[in-house]
Design an enzyme around this catalytic site. Structure first.
Site, mmCIF file in Angstrom:
data_model
loop_
_atom_site.group_PDB
_atom_site.id
_atom_site.type_symbol
_atom_site.label_atom_id
_atom_site.label_comp_id
_atom_site.label_asym_id
_atom_site.label_seq_id
_atom_site.Cartn_x
_atom_site.Cartn_y
_atom_site.Cartn_z
ATOM 1 N N HIS A 57 0.847 -1.192 0.000
ATOM 2 C CA HIS A 57 0.000 0.000 0.000
ATOM 3 C C HIS A 57 0.877 1.235 0.000
ATOM 4 O O HIS A 57 2.104 1.143 0.082
ATOM 5 C CB HIS A 57 -0.986 -0.014 1.173
ATOM 6 C CG HIS A 57 -0.385 0.032 2.532
ATOM 7 N ND1 HIS A 57 0.352 -1.012 3.073
ATOM 8 C CD2 HIS A 57 -0.425 0.997 3.504
ATOM 9 C CE1 HIS A 57 0.728 -0.700 4.297
ATOM 10 N NE2 HIS A 57 0.281 0.515 4.575
ATOM 11 N N HIS A 59 1.311 3.987 1.976
ATOM 12 C CA HIS A 59 1.802 4.757 3.121
ATOM 13 C C HIS A 59 3.321 4.944 3.072
ATOM 14 O O HIS A 59 4.055 4.012 2.713
ATOM 15 C CB HIS A 59 1.386 4.090 4.424
ATOM 16 C CG HIS A 59 -0.047 4.308 4.775
ATOM 17 N ND1 HIS A 59 -0.707 3.585 5.756
ATOM 18 C CD2 HIS A 59 -0.979 5.183 4.285
ATOM 19 C CE1 HIS A 59 -1.959 4.005 5.843
ATOM 20 N NE2 HIS A 59 -2.151 4.963 4.970
ATOM 21 N N ASP A 61 5.651 4.879 5.198
ATOM 22 C CA ASP A 61 6.498 3.938 5.927
ATOM 23 C C ASP A 61 6.528 2.563 5.251
ATOM 24 O O ASP A 61 7.103 1.610 5.800
ATOM 25 C CB ASP A 61 6.079 3.820 7.391
ATOM 26 C CG ASP A 61 4.690 3.255 7.584
ATOM 27 O OD1 ASP A 61 3.810 3.530 6.738
ATOM 28 O OD2 ASP A 61 4.454 2.524 8.572
ATOM 29 N N HIS A 62 5.962 2.482 4.050
ATOM 30 C CA HIS A 62 6.044 1.262 3.249
ATOM 31 C C HIS A 62 6.647 1.527 1.872
ATOM 32 O O HIS A 62 7.073 0.585 1.194
ATOM 33 C CB HIS A 62 4.655 0.640 3.089
ATOM 34 C CG HIS A 62 4.102 0.129 4.375
ATOM 35 N ND1 HIS A 62 4.031 -1.204 4.686
ATOM 36 C CD2 HIS A 62 3.624 0.790 5.459
ATOM 37 C CE1 HIS A 62 3.530 -1.350 5.896
ATOM 38 N NE2 HIS A 62 3.288 -0.147 6.396
ATOM 39 N N HIS A 115 -7.499 -0.782 5.456
ATOM 40 C CA HIS A 115 -6.455 0.081 6.026
ATOM 41 C C HIS A 115 -6.186 1.224 5.054
ATOM 42 O O HIS A 115 -6.139 2.397 5.444
ATOM 43 C CB HIS A 115 -5.193 -0.742 6.283
ATOM 44 C CG HIS A 115 -4.076 0.034 6.900
ATOM 45 N ND1 HIS A 115 -4.141 0.548 8.170
ATOM 46 C CD2 HIS A 115 -2.853 0.386 6.418
ATOM 47 C CE1 HIS A 115 -3.014 1.186 8.454
ATOM 48 N NE2 HIS A 115 -2.218 1.111 7.399
ATOM 49 N N ASP A 134 -0.153 -4.035 6.262
ATOM 50 C CA ASP A 134 -0.792 -3.577 7.500
ATOM 51 C C ASP A 134 -2.238 -4.055 7.608
ATOM 52 O O ASP A 134 -3.045 -3.425 8.308
ATOM 53 C CB ASP A 134 -0.769 -2.046 7.569
ATOM 54 C CG ASP A 134 0.603 -1.493 7.920
ATOM 55 O OD1 ASP A 134 1.529 -2.289 8.146
ATOM 56 O OD2 ASP A 134 0.751 -0.254 7.944
ATOM 57 N N HIS A 172 4.835 -4.614 10.957
ATOM 58 C CA HIS A 172 5.126 -3.874 12.190
ATOM 59 C C HIS A 172 5.263 -4.826 13.378
ATOM 60 O O HIS A 172 4.661 -5.896 13.396
ATOM 61 C CB HIS A 172 4.008 -2.873 12.509
ATOM 62 C CG HIS A 172 3.950 -1.713 11.585
ATOM 63 N ND1 HIS A 172 4.703 -0.573 11.752
ATOM 64 C CD2 HIS A 172 3.214 -1.506 10.459
ATOM 65 C CE1 HIS A 172 4.435 0.282 10.783
ATOM 66 N NE2 HIS A 172 3.528 -0.266 9.984
#
Length: 244
Positions: A57, A59, A61-62, A115, A134, A172
């Site tokens: 996805h 985001h 942090d990905h 998400h 996530d 995570h």
């Protein structure tokens, strides 16, 4: 078939980046690179060459390492088609039922929105592996930022139907906090209490608690175990404000 080699790379405060290598083809992919530096260091240490990035996805942090890794290695970026506008580094866009591969290992793309609106997972059926980003966590699920409880419930049902031994690679290290909520959500569930003893020991020793398995989640994950979308929504709202 020779097994894939999977390396866990900690990133940011609690992310895990997954480096995946096929020793037969010498191909290497990275799933959800939050940062480029840990990936480049691991590649150099092992003498591996990066073939592709697989994003679940959009985001940051990905996807934060996408641009630098692509510039440094020339790798291909594979990303969810529904999030193309938010992942400008993408070269190949994929959706439900598409097949991606590393060497002779084939993964089917599963659309698991909630998400984020276009979130996907990568399922290697023959290897009994799924990279879920996530969507599913050890004893938890992702927050409903861009989707509904109905969507997440459908995701949980779909993932719960995978074989027990399937290894679940999430992005995570949330297991300790998830488990503390699970104890409140299902106080009579002895499997959660037993699992938490192991989780607390591992975290005290600085060890990771993932990957997990579908069997473990089916026994201890209050979101995977929710009877319906309404129960999942109630549990997600409770977890969002949980201070334990």
């Amino acid at each position: 078939m020779t097994a894939l080699q999977i390396v866990r790379l900690p990133a940011l405060s609690d992310n895990y980046v997954w480096l995946v290598h096929d020793p037969v083809s010498a191909e290497t992919i990275v799933v959800d690179p939050a940062q480029a530096a840990p990936v480049l260091d691991a590649l150099a240490t092992r003498g591996w060459a990066l073939t592709a990035i697989w994003n679940t996805h959009w985001h940051p942090d990905h996807t934060g390492g996408n641009a630098e890794l692509k510039a440094d290695t020339g790798c291909t970026v594979i990303a969810p088609a529904a999030e193309a506008a938010k992942i400008p580094t993408a070269d190949r866009l994929v959706g439900e039922g598409d097949v991606v591969a590393i060497g002779g290992h084939r993964a089917v793309v599963l659309e698991v929105p909630a998400h984020t609106a276009g979130h996907i997972a990568y399922h290697f059926a023959d290897d009994a592996i799924v990279f879920v980003g996530d969507t599913l966590f050890a004893m938890g699920c992702g927050r409903l930022f861009e989707g509904t409880a109905e969507q997440m419930f459908a995701n949980m049902q779909r993932l719960a139907a995978l074989p027990d031994a399937t290894l679940v690679y999430c992005a995570h290290e949330y297991t300790l906090s998830n488990g503390r909520y699970a104890l409140v959500a299902e106080p009579e569930n002895a499997a959660i209490r037993h699992r938490m003893a192991d989780v607390e020991r591992l975290r005290a020793e600085g060890e990771a608690t993932v990957p997990t398995t579908i069997a473990a989640e089916r026994a201890t994950n209050p979101f995977l175990r929710a009877a319906d979308a309404r129960m999942l929504a109630e549990r997600r709202a409770a977890k969002d404000s949980f201070a334990g």
